[in-house]
Design an enzyme around this catalytic site. Structure first.
Site, PDB file in Angstrom:
ATOM      1  CE  LYS A   8     -31.566 -45.919 -48.963  1.00  0.00           C
ATOM      2  NZ  LYS A   8     -30.268 -46.489 -48.622  1.00  0.00           N
ATOM      3  CB  THR A  27     -31.186 -42.032 -39.881  1.00  0.00           C
ATOM      4  OG1 THR A  27     -30.705 -43.283 -39.401  1.00  0.00           O
ATOM      5  CG2 THR A  27     -31.190 -41.028 -38.742  1.00  0.00           C
ATOM      6  NE  ARG A  44     -35.738 -50.845 -48.498  1.00  0.00           N
ATOM      7  CZ  ARG A  44     -34.454 -51.093 -48.714  1.00  0.00           C
ATOM      8  NH1 ARG A  44     -34.085 -52.116 -49.451  1.00  0.00           N
ATOM      9  NH2 ARG A  44     -33.529 -50.318 -48.184  1.00  0.00           N
ATOM     10  CE  LYS A  86     -28.363 -51.672 -45.092  1.00  0.00           C
ATOM     11  NZ  LYS A  86     -29.468 -51.389 -44.162  1.00  0.00           N
ATOM     12  CB  ALA A  92     -31.790 -51.501 -53.896  1.00  0.00           C
ATOM     13  CG  PHE A 132     -27.901 -50.704 -51.406  1.00  0.00           C
ATOM     14  CD1 PHE A 132     -27.102 -50.670 -50.282  1.00  0.00           C
ATOM     15  CD2 PHE A 132     -28.520 -51.903 -51.734  1.00  0.00           C
ATOM     16  CE1 PHE A 132     -26.916 -51.798 -49.492  1.00  0.00           C
ATOM     17  CE2 PHE A 132     -28.338 -53.039 -50.946  1.00  0.00           C
ATOM     18  CZ  PHE A 132     -27.531 -52.974 -49.832  1.00  0.00           C
ATOM     19  CG  PHE A 165     -21.263 -38.175 -39.121  1.00  0.00           C
ATOM     20  CD1 PHE A 165     -20.975 -39.367 -38.463  1.00  0.00           C
ATOM     21  CD2 PHE A 165     -22.122 -38.218 -40.207  1.00  0.00           C
ATOM     22  CE1 PHE A 165     -21.519 -40.567 -38.891  1.00  0.00           C
ATOM     23  CE2 PHE A 165     -22.677 -39.417 -40.635  1.00  0.00           C
ATOM     24  CZ  PHE A 165     -22.375 -40.595 -39.972  1.00  0.00           C
ATOM     25  CD1 TRP A 215     -28.184 -41.064 -35.855  1.00  0.00           C
ATOM     26  CD2 TRP A 215     -27.285 -39.832 -34.235  1.00  0.00           C
ATOM     27  NE1 TRP A 215     -27.614 -41.939 -34.958  1.00  0.00           N
ATOM     28  CE2 TRP A 215     -27.059 -41.191 -33.952  1.00  0.00           C
ATOM     29  CE3 TRP A 215     -26.811 -38.873 -33.340  1.00  0.00           C
ATOM     30  CZ2 TRP A 215     -26.374 -41.618 -32.817  1.00  0.00           C
ATOM     31  CZ3 TRP A 215     -26.122 -39.284 -32.212  1.00  0.00           C
ATOM     32  CH2 TRP A 215     -25.902 -40.639 -31.958  1.00  0.00           C
TER      33      TRP A 215
END
Length: 553
Positions: A69, A71, A92, A103, A271, A299, A379, A407
């Site tokens: 998210k 990224t 954030r 994480k 969140a 999230f 991916f 990415w």
């Protein structure tokens, strides 16, 4: 393949003064913290209207397969700038707890990052330390007041203000404090929460300026007297000193993306246990400076986006123009019942099974009257058939799925997404919160549980209902609710993936955050102080012989 930290280190960063100039921030408004990050003195900015378009990036429910998210937020902001849209990114700040736990960091990934990555993921400009100190100052002043005679007649059995630490530490969840004699105060049961769950964090992120910050701090309810009257931070005369500790922290932080675009990184509530959005001050600043602001909520959309709409937008008067829902083939296959070890094998049927999770989020965002587009964060293992299946499912449910490769390709890999977002943001949204201020607090909880989580009902013990009724009698009934639950499922059971229905949301406790301006409902087994995993990331983080940080991701 280079790691995120290697990509970050290889980048040529621009002096922060140049980034400020590009963003339209005058030189005398920045307070540099080194060469590549700065605080912004809002008093020196043009107080113009916040007229930019507001774009929210959210996601399907997170899985160990990853969604990306942050990224995608970075890639979209870079892409909008590439197609000629003056764009500011608002994110954030990462917490130290997840960086050293499971994480990892939260500065994006690959060629869609905010930099300097190590600084942002570690101590940054000290905001979290300031929040921790302000929170714990209030805790110290509570115990000190009781020690020196307790003139307010505080009932130590009814003190609800814990201490906080910005680290995952399960041993601190429940403690007995003030042992070893009367010189240390009166023993009582207490505990710690992680800093991102602190009401002070929420206050910093929802305040519209320093005066509002101090006013909100003064309204914090720390507990009750023996005759059950609420005791506030103002009663303890703690609000002024707390505000002093936050005087620098309330200023938004300016950094840059790998492509040299401005980013405001400020505030960091989770969140799953808090309201999950960056600061109102940063978002409004971006909307004044740019034509587009890209921000994210933590999230999945059932948590972060719902709280963004029902808490942040409600309190700040914001009107979002478009939503991006991030999904990956891998995560949808996990929702379809495939183990993480088998995700590299093409399985269109599993994608279709798992896509019920994506569909649910599309439907939920639509309830708020904001148009949504799906970003497929690609991916290298994704097959064309799997990608086509997602596109067809999104189209069937009134959205569009756009393939993104930010990415690996940076902003260039999200230009199609940027063009679509810019297109749909031109038409004013029909945004409205999910529920009215005037309905009862438990009805607000039930509304979220039944309409967003698709539960059969929300339930709570009589003691919980009594708390809500008392708060309504005390004048807090108009507040929105902030539901703390697992991020992994629409239900309160983290193992229940996909799009469950008919489950029960059990509210085991409620907390009044009078300063932040919401009521927290704690559901299921969710905890406000996480623990470290069996093998924490901290075991691999070190400084090498050249003085460089290794293992941070």
């Amino acid at each position: 393949m280079l790691s995120d930290i290697e990509i970050s280190r290889a980048a040529t960063l621009h002096p922060i003064a140049d980034i400020a100039l590009r963003a339209g921030i005058p030189a005398d408004a920045i307070e540099p913290y080194g060469h590549y990050k700065a605080k912004i003195d809002l008093g020196r900015l043009d107080p113009g209207d916040a007229a930019g378009k507001l774009i929210l990036v959210t996601a399907i429910n997170p899985t160990p397969a990853g969604e990306g998210k942050t990224t995608t937020s970075v890639g979209l902001a870079d892409a909008l700038n590439r197609i000629g849209k003056r764009t500011m990114l608002c994110l954030r700040e990462p917490s130290l707890g997840p960086c050293f736990g499971t994480k990892g960091g939260a500065a994006g990934g690959g060629y869609a990052q905010v930099v300097p990555m190590e600084d942002i993921n570690l101590h940054f400009t000290g905001d979290f330390h300031a929040i921790t100190s302000a929170h714990n100052l209030l805790a110290a002043m509570i115990d000190n007041h009781v020690y020196w005679g307790n003139a307010l007649d505080i009932d130590v059995r009814r003190v609800v203000w814990p201490r906080v630490a910005d680290m995952n530490d399960r041993a601190l969840r429940d403690i007995v404090q003030s042992l070893n004699g009367p010189g240390n105060g009166y023993p009582r049961q207490s505990g710690f929460e992680i800093t991102v769950a602190s009401e002070v964090m929420a206050i910093l992120c929802l305040a519209d300026g320093f005066a509002d910050l101090e006013a909100r701090l003064s309204r914090i309810v720390i507990g009750h007297t023996r005759d059950k009257r609420p005791v506030t931070a103002r009663d303890l005369k703690a609000d002024g000193a707390m505000a002093v500790l936050l005087a620098q922290a309330i200023k938004p932080n300016l950094v840059q993306t790998l492509e040299g675009n401005p980013a405001l990184v400020h505030g960091g509530p989770f969140a799953n246990i808090a309201h999950g959005c960056n600061s109102v001050i940063a978002t409004r600043t971006g909307l004044k400076l740019a034509d587009y602001v890209v921000t994210e909520a933590g999230f999945g959309a059932d948590l972060g986006a719902e709280k963004f709409f029902d808490i942040k937008c409600r309190q700040a008067g914001l009107r979002p123009d478009a939503v991006v829902i991030v999904a990956t083939v891998r995560a949808l296959k996990m929702n379809g019942g495939i183990d993480k070890a088998d995700l590299a094998h093409p399985d269109v049927d599993a994608v279709r099974r798992g896509a019920v999770n994506l569909v649910r989020h599309i439907e939920n965002v639509r309830q708020f009257g904001v148009p949504a587009v799906v970003a497929i964060n690609r991916f290298h293992t994704d097959s064309d058939a799997e990608l086509a299946a997602i596109a067809a499912i999104a189209e069937t449910h009134g959205s569009q799925a756009i393939l993104c490769t930010h990415w690996s390709d940076g902003g260039a890999g999200a230009e199609d997404l940027a063009r679509r977002v810019a297109e749909i943001a031109q038409t004013p949204s029909q945004f409205a919160p999910l529920y009215d201020d005037g309905i009862a607090l438990f009805d607000k909880i039930s509304t979220v549980a039944t309409r967003i989580y698709r539960a059969e009902a929300a339930v709570a013990a009589p003691a919980v209902r009594a708390k809500l009724a008392q708060w309504e009698a005390d004048g807090y009934g108009h507040l929105p609710v902030c539901i703390a639950k697992t991020q992994y499922s629409f239900s309160t059971d983290p193992a229940l993936l996909g799009a469950p229905t008919g489950h029960i949301v059990s509210v085991r406790d409620v907390r009044l955050s009078a300063g932040a301006g919401f009521v927290v409902a704690i559901c299921g087994a969710i905890r406000t102080m996480p623990g470290l995993p069996r093998v924490p990331a901290a075991e691999s983080i070190r400084v090498d012989a050249e003085g460089l940080i290794e293992g941070l991701f």
